[in-house]
Design an enzyme around this catalytic site. Structure first.
Site, mmCIF file in Angstrom:
data_model
loop_
_atom_site.group_PDB
_atom_site.id
_atom_site.type_symbol
_atom_site.label_atom_id
_atom_site.label_comp_id
_atom_site.label_asym_id
_atom_site.label_seq_id
_atom_site.Cartn_x
_atom_site.Cartn_y
_atom_site.Cartn_z
ATOM 1 C CB THR A 168 20.427 3.861 5.385
ATOM 2 O OG1 THR A 168 20.280 5.275 5.496
ATOM 3 C CG2 THR A 168 20.872 3.522 3.972
ATOM 4 C CD1 TRP A 221 17.601 0.157 -7.139
ATOM 5 C CD2 TRP A 221 19.241 1.491 -6.395
ATOM 6 N NE1 TRP A 221 17.078 0.922 -6.138
ATOM 7 C CE2 TRP A 221 18.063 1.747 -5.655
ATOM 8 C CE3 TRP A 221 20.400 2.194 -6.095
ATOM 9 C CZ2 TRP A 221 18.014 2.703 -4.637
ATOM 10 C CZ3 TRP A 221 20.354 3.145 -5.084
ATOM 11 C CH2 TRP A 221 19.185 3.396 -4.367
ATOM 12 C CG ASP A 240 10.238 -3.795 2.028
ATOM 13 O OD1 ASP A 240 8.980 -3.803 1.982
ATOM 14 O OD2 ASP A 240 10.912 -2.876 1.536
ATOM 15 C CG LEU A 260 25.511 2.123 5.512
ATOM 16 C CD1 LEU A 260 25.752 1.182 4.345
ATOM 17 C CD2 LEU A 260 24.123 2.733 5.413
ATOM 18 C CE1 TYR A 289 21.263 -4.987 13.382
ATOM 19 C CE2 TYR A 289 20.901 -2.707 12.712
ATOM 20 C CZ TYR A 289 20.558 -3.806 13.482
ATOM 21 O OH TYR A 289 19.515 -3.708 14.371
ATOM 22 C CE1 TYR A 322 12.866 -6.384 0.296
ATOM 23 C CE2 TYR A 322 15.052 -6.313 1.275
ATOM 24 C CZ TYR A 322 14.065 -5.732 0.509
ATOM 25 O OH TYR A 322 14.287 -4.517 -0.086
ATOM 26 C CD GLU A 370 16.222 -4.374 -2.714
ATOM 27 O OE1 GLU A 370 15.942 -4.205 -1.513
ATOM 28 O OE2 GLU A 370 15.528 -3.889 -3.627
ATOM 29 C CB CYS A 398 -5.962 8.028 4.327
ATOM 30 S SG CYS A 398 -4.947 6.967 5.367
#
Length: 364
Positions: free
Chosen positions: A49, A30, A144, A86, A88, A126, A43, A205
């Protein structure tokens, strides 16, 4: 709050992350062009996931529905089947609804402006910001989970980021550091930085290009930030599935209530708020219309399978039941299908896992 006199720091953040992105960004389909449909599809999938798993789903969708016109004409059951695993599942239904909105309200031309995108079903701030900025470079920041983590650590945000006040603070910071001339690249760089560099837990870091600018690194609060308010308690639910077979056929039904897995198919179900013993289960099955008495033989009851959802824990067991005779009056919402055609129906991941591990064709 944003520290005083941090204008130079804010400018540096955007520049540094942009340089990092050019060196470290992943090659993803994409990102090959600025097609808003492809970006939107990716998106929506990636809300559910990680990229590694989402990539396979994206490829399946784009292969079957290469443009919004084809998706708009799709059958809901086919879309749900592609989405299977996936979670939802309302987002899969919204995906189809939004494609039809584009077809009917935008003459089939996928919008690229934030104010148009936000009107599509299932598209929140978002996703609208991501599609608008990446496809047309509209100067809107993306926020996000990855961006929230990066900004919380860099600026040492102490507000709980899933509260109204915390969200306002993060949104303000996102606007402050936004490179308005290169919004699409900036947003992608910031999200990628959170996904690969400023990761959950203890990030690397020592090799971070923002090390000297990061409040969390200075104070040693990397693992503590971002702060989140505790969510609602997890609800326990007990599912007992009846895997009914007879002469190569089985029975399923479609979930239609406003609950988990709406519009997916599953085996007939006995649900309980507390665990049931085998004898309690047998009593309940024996009392069911069309099954009770001498009309069935219990072959086995599986061990418990635990399935975790966001705010629910499902404790499931599968009862292998062989029906006797062909003229059995079962509930009207149950669908009699050939066992061999089960794979044509979208089912919850819990059922899918069971079918992967169990050959129910051997039940007869």
């Amino acid at each position: 709050m944003i520290p005083e006199n941090c204008g130079a720091k804010i400018m540096k953040i955007s520049d540094i992350i942009s340089v990092w992105y050019k060196k470290n960004k992943r090659v993803l389909p994409w990102r090959e062009n600025s097609d808003p449909y492809s970006i939107w599809l990716s998106e929506i999938i990636l809300q559910q996931t990680r990229v590694n798993q989402g990539l396979a789903y994206y490829k399946s969708f784009i292969e079957k529905y290469p443009d919004v016109h084809m998706l708009a004409e799709a059958n809901e059951q086919d879309v749900m089947k592609l989405w299977q695993g996936l979670g939802y599942y309302s987002r899969a239904r919204n995906l189809l609804y939004a494609a039809r909105q584009v077809r009917d309200e935008y003459n089939g031309v996928f919008p690229t402006a934030y104010n148009d995108l936000i009107k599509l079903k299932g598209v929140g701030p978002y996703t609208a910001a991501a599609v608008a900025s990446i496809s047309s470079n509209e100067a809107v920041p993306v926020v996000d989970g990855n961006v929230i983590r990066v900004l919380s650590r860099i600026f040492g945000v102490e507000e709980e980021v899933n509260t109204g006040k915390g969200q306002q603070e993060i949104q303000r910071l996102a606007w402050e550091i936004l490179d308005r001339q290169h919004a699409g690249e900036h947003n992608q760089a910031l999200m990628e930085f959170g996904a690969l560099q400023c990761v959950p837990g203890m990030p690397d870091c020592m090799n971070c290009p923002l090390q000297s600018l990061c409040e969390a690194n200075r104070s040693g609060s990397q693992t503590r930030l971002p702060r989140k308010k505790s969510g609602p308690a997890v609800k326990e639910r007990y599912f007992y599935y009846l895997v009914l077979t007879s002469a190569g056929y089985t029975y399923i039904y479609k979930r239609t209530k406003e609950d988990i897995w709406k519009h997916l198919f599953e085996f007939p179900l006995i649900e309980s708020s507390t665990p049931l013993t085998d004898s309690q289960l047998m009593k309940k099955v024996g009392e069911m219309p069309g099954i009770g008495g001498e009309k069935f033989t219990l072959r086995s009851i599986s061990p418990e399978v635990r399935h975790q959802l966001s705010h629910r824990t499902i404790h499931a067991r599968f009862m292998r039941i062989e029906l006797k005779g062909d003229n059995i009056a079962l509930p009207g919402e149950w669908i009699r299908i050939a066992v061999s055609s089960l794979s044509d129906y979208p089912v919850p991941r819990l059922i899918d896992r069971y079918l992967e591990e169990t050959d129910i064709t051997s039940y007869n």
